[in-house]
Design a protein around this motif. Structure first.
Motif, mmCIF file in Angstrom:
data_model
loop_
_atom_site.group_PDB
_atom_site.id
_atom_site.type_symbol
_atom_site.label_atom_id
_atom_site.label_comp_id
_atom_site.label_asym_id
_atom_site.label_seq_id
_atom_site.Cartn_x
_atom_site.Cartn_y
_atom_site.Cartn_z
ATOM 1 N N THR A 148 7.673 3.280 -7.283
ATOM 2 C CA THR A 148 8.293 4.013 -6.180
ATOM 3 C C THR A 148 9.812 3.899 -6.227
ATOM 4 O O THR A 148 10.537 4.884 -6.057
ATOM 5 C CB THR A 148 7.757 3.485 -4.846
ATOM 6 N N CYS A 149 10.333 2.680 -6.462
ATOM 7 C CA CYS A 149 11.787 2.486 -6.547
ATOM 8 C C CYS A 149 12.388 3.275 -7.714
ATOM 9 O O CYS A 149 13.456 3.879 -7.598
ATOM 10 C CB CYS A 149 12.098 0.999 -6.691
ATOM 11 N N LEU A 161 2.997 -0.529 -8.035
ATOM 12 C CA LEU A 161 3.248 0.657 -7.213
ATOM 13 C C LEU A 161 4.640 0.612 -6.596
ATOM 14 O O LEU A 161 5.338 1.627 -6.511
ATOM 15 C CB LEU A 161 2.178 0.770 -6.121
ATOM 16 N N ALA A 162 5.078 -0.586 -6.137
ATOM 17 C CA ALA A 162 6.409 -0.711 -5.542
ATOM 18 C C ALA A 162 7.499 -0.423 -6.572
ATOM 19 O O ALA A 162 8.484 0.273 -6.300
ATOM 20 C CB ALA A 162 6.573 -2.112 -4.951
ATOM 21 N N ARG A 201 12.616 6.934 -6.834
ATOM 22 C CA ARG A 201 13.699 7.210 -5.879
ATOM 23 C C ARG A 201 15.064 7.194 -6.571
ATOM 24 O O ARG A 201 15.924 8.030 -6.311
ATOM 25 C CB ARG A 201 13.659 6.181 -4.757
#
Length: 406
Positions: free
Chosen positions: A278-279, A274-275, A282
């Motif tokens: 997300t990056c 998930l991290a 972005r």
């Protein structure tokens, strides 16, 4: 036939008619439910105004025996027993069809009686056209029996062992049977305890003591005769050694810890994914945004250098046409080229932060910047002066000058 024999025959026929007319039924209902006491007449069409229906307790020794009364199509509660007040009702849509059944609400142990239904018809004289007796038996299902037996960790064949069996919330009192399933023989209980409760139900507890065998199979059975229910629980001996039991227990704990560790690792991996996602989102979003502050006007990229920009602005004039009337040409005095793609870039770059902390109304436009406030009090005058001082400091800090002529 002599006269005495004829009279005897008539009397016998009359008795037989009375016996045939008296129906008897057994109704089984559970405690707290509603019970329907059946009374149905299969005869010709009836008129309620000519009928009298009596429901009463068949036992003549009761002080009050009237359960429900219908006279000329109307309920009559004048002689009804207090115990049955607001608990009885006839089925009005069935009366003219000869169905005089009675609904008894919320039955309890005190309602477990024999009831009698008598129907009278009044024409030229009053006569009994139908009667029936209903035996109301109450019952409640017992809970599933719980059978507890010995756990043998060593060879105890021949020793005396104890089993226990319990059940509850039933009615009436049950029969308890202990059965040896190896040969289906009945075993006498060592203890039998039946306990009544305030709601009328019973609970039962029984024990059995027997000599242990290598393959014991014991069954505890709870019988409710009225409901014809037999609930049973079984015990099958599972002989275990200490070593086997300990090893199984260790394997169980090991498997449990392994499953727990696998669950934790799965959660950590999911959080990491998930991290990363997300990056990535972005960065993808930021790559699509145009960073105006990084715009460089140089000759290599086909833009205008500083000298060309200055010369282009110095030679630029503007005019206006309205309703066919043209104004004279005026030189451009602004430092930003109107109509150029550079306009929003330079505007955001050079005017950024100009209105931070202002107390007055501040309006920013590409060619005009205004500061306004209501100056009706000394405090308002001071606020305007503070904002002017703040703008002057901003201009000095950013090496810019305001066009005072505009």
């Amino acid at each position: 036939m002599d006269p005495q024999g004829y009279v005897f025959l008539l009397l016998l026929l009359h008795i037989l008619r009375a016996v045939i007319a008296l129906e008897e039924k057994i109704i089984v209902s559970k405690l707290g439910d509603n019970a329907t006491l059946s009374c149905i007449y299969h005869g010709r069409e009836l008129h309620l105004k000519n009928l009298r229906v009596y429901w009463q307790i068949a036992d003549d020794q009761e002080e009050c025996s009237v359960v429900h009364t219908l006279i000329s199509g109307q309920d009559n509660e004048s002689e009804q027993c207090v115990h049955f007040k607001n608990r009885t009702q006839l089925f009005w849509d069935r009366l003219e069809n000869g169905d005089f059944s009675l609904l008894l609400l919320n039955v309890s142990q005190s309602d477990e009686r024999t009831y009698k239904c008598v129907v009278l018809q009044k024409t030229e004289y009053t006569r009994v056209i139908h009667q029936a007796e209903v035996v109301l038996s109450l019952a409640a299902s017992y809970s599933q029996p719980i059978l507890s037996g010995p756990i043998r960790n060593r060879d105890s064949t021949g020793e005396e062992v104890t089993f226990s069996c319990r059940s509850g919330n039933g009615y009436p009192e049950p029969n308890v049977y202990w059965i040896n399933k190896t040969d289906n023989s009945h075993l006498p209980p060592s203890e039998l305890e039946i306990t009544p409760h305030a709601d009328g139900t019973y609970s039962v507890f029984s024990t059995l003591k027997v000599k242990a065998t290598s393959n014991m199979q014991i069954e505890c059975s709870i019988e409710n005769k009225i409901l014809r229910e037999n609930l049973s629980a079984n015990y099958t001996q599972q002989k275990q050694s200490n070593g086997t039991d300990t090893e199984s227990h260790k394997n169980l704990e090991k498997n449990g810890r392994g499953a727990q560790a696998a669950g934790i690792v799965s959660i950590v991996i999911l959080i990491g994914l998930l991290a990363i996602l997300t990056c990535w989102l972005r960065r993808r979003r930021s790559s699509k945004l145009v960073s105006y502050t990084d715009v460089q006007l140089n000759e290599d990229k086909g833009g205008l250098n500083s000298n060309e920009t200055e010369n282009w602005l110095n030679s630029l004039a503007q005019g206006m046409v309205m309703s066919g009337t043209k104004t004279s040409w005026k030189p451009v005095t602004s430092s930003i080229s109107k109509g150029s793609v550079l306009t929003p870039v330079w505007f955001e770059t050079f005017n950024n932060g100009l209105d931070d902390g202002t107390e007055c109304t501040f309006s920013k436009f590409a060619h005009d910047t205004k500061l306004g406030h209501v100056a009706d009090k000394p405090e308002s005058h001071a606020a305007i002066q503070r904002d002017l001082n703040r703008m002057e400091k901003w201009a000095d800090r950013n090496l810019m000058q305001f066009n005072k002529e505009k």
